[in-house]
Motif scaffolding. Structure first.
Motif, PDB file in Angstrom:
ATOM      1  N   ARG A 194       0.676  -1.536  -0.405  1.00 37.60           N
ATOM      2  CA  ARG A 194      -0.217   0.056  -0.027  1.00 37.60           C
ATOM      3  C   ARG A 194       1.049   1.294  -0.111  1.00 37.60           C
ATOM      4  O   ARG A 194       0.700   2.515   0.368  1.00 37.60           O
ATOM      5  CB  ARG A 194      -0.630   0.158   0.789  1.00 37.60           C
ATOM      6  CG  ARG A 194      -2.171  -1.480   1.146  1.00 37.60           C
ATOM      7  CD  ARG A 194      -3.076  -1.071   2.709  1.00 37.60           C
ATOM      8  NE  ARG A 194      -3.942  -1.868   2.998  1.00 37.60           N
ATOM      9  CZ  ARG A 194      -4.700  -2.873   2.078  1.00 37.60           C
ATOM     10  NH1 ARG A 194      -4.869  -1.694   1.111  1.00 37.60           N
ATOM     11  NH2 ARG A 194      -4.859  -3.724   2.398  1.00 37.60           N
ATOM     12  N   SER A 195       1.878   1.000  -0.676  1.00 35.88           N
ATOM     13  CA  SER A 195       2.871   2.478  -0.807  1.00 35.88           C
ATOM     14  C   SER A 195       2.579   3.497  -1.487  1.00 35.88           C
ATOM     15  O   SER A 195       1.598   3.399  -2.178  1.00 35.88           O
ATOM     16  CB  SER A 195       4.142   1.747  -1.166  1.00 35.88           C
ATOM     17  OG  SER A 195       3.881   1.404  -2.959  1.00 35.88           O
ATOM     18  N   GLU A 196       2.595   4.564  -1.161  1.00 32.76           N
ATOM     19  CA  GLU A 196       2.364   6.309  -1.902  1.00 32.76           C
ATOM     20  C   GLU A 196       2.687   5.771  -2.651  1.00 32.76           C
ATOM     21  O   GLU A 196       1.153   6.511  -3.918  1.00 32.76           O
ATOM     22  CB  GLU A 196       3.217   6.896  -1.289  1.00 32.76           C
ATOM     23  CG  GLU A 196       2.624   8.291  -0.782  1.00 32.76           C
ATOM     24  CD  GLU A 196       3.473   9.231   0.112  1.00 32.76           C
ATOM     25  OE1 GLU A 196       4.024  10.220  -0.821  1.00 32.76           O
ATOM     26  OE2 GLU A 196       4.248   8.900   0.913  1.00 32.76           O
ATOM     27  N   GLY A 197       3.237   5.042  -3.538  1.00 36.16           N
ATOM     28  CA  GLY A 197       3.444   5.522  -5.318  1.00 36.16           C
ATOM     29  C   GLY A 197       2.448   4.648  -5.584  1.00 36.16           C
ATOM     30  O   GLY A 197       2.556   4.929  -6.671  1.00 36.16           O
ATOM     31  N   ALA A 223      -9.480   3.142   1.500  1.00 36.78           N
ATOM     32  CA  ALA A 223      -9.624   2.838   2.675  1.00 36.78           C
ATOM     33  C   ALA A 223      -8.980   2.342   2.735  1.00 36.78           C
ATOM     34  O   ALA A 223      -8.593   3.407   4.376  1.00 36.78           O
ATOM     35  CB  ALA A 223     -11.565   3.101   2.733  1.00 36.78           C
ATOM     36  N   ASP A 224      -8.814   1.128   2.861  1.00 38.17           N
ATOM     37  CA  ASP A 224      -7.334   0.926   3.847  1.00 38.17           C
ATOM     38  C   ASP A 224      -6.199   0.893   4.131  1.00 38.17           C
ATOM     39  O   ASP A 224      -5.343   0.592   4.902  1.00 38.17           O
ATOM     40  CB  ASP A 224      -7.558  -1.088   3.273  1.00 38.17           C
ATOM     41  CG  ASP A 224      -8.986  -2.067   3.104  1.00 38.17           C
ATOM     42  OD1 ASP A 224      -9.891  -1.875   4.272  1.00 38.17           O
ATOM     43  OD2 ASP A 224      -8.948  -3.140   2.481  1.00 38.17           O
ATOM     44  N   ALA A 225      -6.154   1.700   2.610  1.00 36.96           N
ATOM     45  CA  ALA A 225      -4.458   2.144   2.960  1.00 36.96           C
ATOM     46  C   ALA A 225      -4.252   3.895   3.806  1.00 36.96           C
ATOM     47  O   ALA A 225      -3.570   3.859   3.968  1.00 36.96           O
ATOM     48  CB  ALA A 225      -3.626   2.658   1.760  1.00 36.96           C
ATOM     49  N   HIS A 226      -5.820   4.009   4.053  1.00 40.54           N
ATOM     50  CA  HIS A 226      -5.619   5.719   4.445  1.00 40.54           C
ATOM     51  C   HIS A 226      -4.959   6.501   3.858  1.00 40.54           C
ATOM     52  O   HIS A 226      -4.317   6.787   4.440  1.00 40.54           O
ATOM     53  CB  HIS A 226      -5.282   4.898   6.326  1.00 40.54           C
ATOM     54  CG  HIS A 226      -6.484   4.959   7.438  1.00 40.54           C
ATOM     55  ND1 HIS A 226      -7.427   6.252   7.559  1.00 40.54           N
ATOM     56  CD2 HIS A 226      -7.213   4.425   7.283  1.00 40.54           C
ATOM     57  CE1 HIS A 226      -8.410   6.669   8.258  1.00 40.54           C
ATOM     58  NE2 HIS A 226      -8.662   5.683   8.126  1.00 40.54           N
ATOM     59  N   ASP A 227      -5.378   6.930   2.758  1.00 39.26           N
ATOM     60  CA  ASP A 227      -4.420   7.159   2.387  1.00 39.26           C
ATOM     61  C   ASP A 227      -5.456   8.841   1.722  1.00 39.26           C
ATOM     62  O   ASP A 227      -5.747   8.449   0.332  1.00 39.26           O
ATOM     63  CB  ASP A 227      -4.163   7.074   0.983  1.00 39.26           C
ATOM     64  CG  ASP A 227      -2.781   7.998   0.074  1.00 39.26           C
ATOM     65  OD1 ASP A 227      -2.539   9.445   0.788  1.00 39.26           O
ATOM     66  OD2 ASP A 227      -1.517   7.150   0.338  1.00 39.26           O
ATOM     67  N   ARG A 228      -4.870   9.727   2.659  1.00 36.32           N
ATOM     68  CA  ARG A 228      -6.014  10.490   2.168  1.00 36.32           C
ATOM     69  C   ARG A 228      -5.975  11.686   0.928  1.00 36.32           C
ATOM     70  O   ARG A 228      -6.861  11.908   0.056  1.00 36.32           O
ATOM     71  CB  ARG A 228      -6.186  12.307   3.227  1.00 36.32           C
ATOM     72  CG  ARG A 228      -6.414  11.735   4.423  1.00 36.32           C
ATOM     73  CD  ARG A 228      -6.861  12.627   5.671  1.00 36.32           C
ATOM     74  NE  ARG A 228      -6.853  11.932   6.802  1.00 36.32           N
ATOM     75  CZ  ARG A 228      -6.531  12.672   8.292  1.00 36.32           C
ATOM     76  NH1 ARG A 228      -6.625  14.403   7.999  1.00 36.32           N
ATOM     77  NH2 ARG A 228      -6.934  12.286   8.749  1.00 36.32           N
TER      78      ARG A 228
END
Ligand SMILES: [Zn+2]
Lengths: 260, 200
Positions: A194-197, A223-228
């Motif tokens: 679930r890396s940013e890239g 949603a699982d990665a919780h990346d806004r």
């Protein structure tokens, strides 16, 4: 009603599957001979499983890996060769014997140098890891969707995923012609990376997805990665006129989760 | 159903895909097939020959043959059937060379069984196991093979039919006969042992 001969076929099946077919049960109830055979031979069948079998030796694995390495280099596209190893072999028999003896001594010395084995095994392990990667990538490039699906499943089993494999999965999510392959790839990536890239690449692909199932799977992934950073893309999708109501609903939940 | 054969829960379809890669010249994919299959093939050969060294040589031979004959792989009858056909041929050829048909020594079985607790009960169990092992070795080769394929390799009767080249119904009947023969030999051996114990 089955006869005794047919009952024997049913018995062979019943030992394997540890359950009796109705037709066999019926026959056994009326035939004492088959009943006795079925139960005593069933015990033999079960006991066979107790006969121990040793494990193959590590030497067997090493032997195969070195054979494979040798064969792989042989099978590799030939680089232009101006000379052959055989050319190095001297014509003079005295020299031939001398070299053979030297090889024998060197071979013995190498054999005595046991700690080298650990290194060898480590190299082997690395090789197996890169082989896995190669295999995963080849499977992901299969023509048939079933083949690619297996590639995705295979990649998902890796404990750590090489960037090339992650890229191949991201590409599958972006442009594979099969929805099933896309869904499986999202699932596989969700388990490992679930890396940013990856989130950024997938955020870009959300708007291009046609299938509501893929859209929902991606929204769940974000949603699982919780990346806004993904919130904007989700909002955009949910505001589209052609979007499925289930997707709109899922987007609303995901956006709430991401804002927390 | 065939996943039991590999022991690792691998989908045989994956090996089919891998073998297609090998057939196209990607030999490295064979390393993965080896990972999935070498143990179950080793057990197959060990159960048939009772010899560790010979079984390891045979496993090696099967993988080399799969590489050598990779161009012939079509996979129409499945990877497993193809692999086991190669395995059977390798065994037949090796038997011709080394006369493996003669009953193997039982030393290896004892080696495997030793190292267990030596209470009376487990000693008796070991005796029984040794008898089972003996009975297995005394079984005619074709019956032993069918028993190993059906009992241990996790293959369906349909798959076994494709491997040995006969109808599924025939396979079932032959498996029944093999188990029956095994039972008869085992009982004879046990009766012989009881007789020995009494006279002793
Ligand atoms: Zn009957």
């Amino acid at each position: 009603m089955v006869n005794c001969d047919q009952a024997k076929e049913y018995m062979a099946v019943s030992w394997r599957e540890s359950r009796n077919d109705g037709a066999l049960t019926e026959h056994l109830a009326g035939c004492a001979e088959c009943f006795a055979e079925h139960s005593t031979l069933g015990v033999i069948w079960a006991r066979l499983g107790d006969i121990p079998v040793p494990e193959p030796s590590l030497a067997m694995n090493r032997r195969f890996q070195s054979a494979l390495t040798a064969l792989s280099s042989e099978a590799a596209p030939a680089v232009e060769q101006h000379w052959r190893w055989a050319d190095l072999w001297p014509r003079n028999p005295v020299w031939q014997t001398g070299i053979a003896a030297a090889c024998l001594v060197l071979g013995l010395a190498a054999g005595a140098n046991w700690p080298h084995q650990d290194k060898e095994i480590a190299v082997l392990r690395d090789e197996v890891a890169s082989t896995r990667e190669l295999v995963a990538l080849s499977l992901l490039r299969q023509e048939s969707a079933t083949g690619r699906l297996q590639g995705v499943e295979y990649s998902g089993r890796m404990k750590t995923m090489e960037p090339e494999v992650v890229n191949a999965l991201v590409q599958a999510i972006e442009r594979d012609s099969s929805v099933n392959v896309r869904l499986a790839a999202i699932d596989a990536l969700g388990r490992v990376s679930r890396s940013e890239g990856v989130v950024r690449a997938l955020t870009g692909s959300l708007g291009n997805q046609e299938s509501p199932m893929v859209q929902v799977a991606l929204i769940d992934y974000f949603a699982d990665a919780h990346d806004r950073a993904a919130a904007g893309a989700i909002r955009q999708l949910s505001q589209r006129a052609d979007v499925n109501p289930a997707v709109v609903e899922r987007s609303r939940v995901a956006l709430r989760e991401l804002s927390q | 159903m065939t996943t039991a054969a590999t022991g690792a829960g691998y989908d045989p379809q994956i090996d089919h895909q891998l073998m297609i890669l090998v057939a196209r010249g990607n030999l490295k994919a064979m390393s993965e097939i080896y990972e999935h299959r070498h143990r179950s093939l080793f057990r197959f050969f060990f159960r048939l020959t009772g010899r560790q060294g010979a079984s390891e040589d045979l496993v090696h031979e099967v993988f080399l043959r799969m590489i050598r004959y990779r161009h012939t792989y079509e996979g129409a009858s499945g990877f497993e059937a193809w692999m086991y056909r190669i395995a059977r041929n390798a065994l037949t050829d090796s038997a011709k060379r080394h006369r493996l048909e003669s009953p193997a020594d039982e030393g290896q079985m004892e080696q495997v069984a030793s190292g267990r607790p030596t209470q009376l009960e487990s000693m008796m169990k070991e005796q029984e196991l040794a008898l089972l092992h003996k009975a297995m070795r005394a079984l005619p080769e074709d019956k032993r093979e069918l028993l190993v394929l059906s009992r241990f390799q996790g293959l369906s009767y349909e798959e076994i039919g494709r491997i040995v080249g006969c109808e599924t119904g025939t396979v079932k009947v032959r498996v029944f006969r093999a188990v029956k023969a095994m039972g008869q030999i085992f009982c004879q051996l046990r009766a012989g042992q009881l007789h020995e114990e009494k006279t002793w």
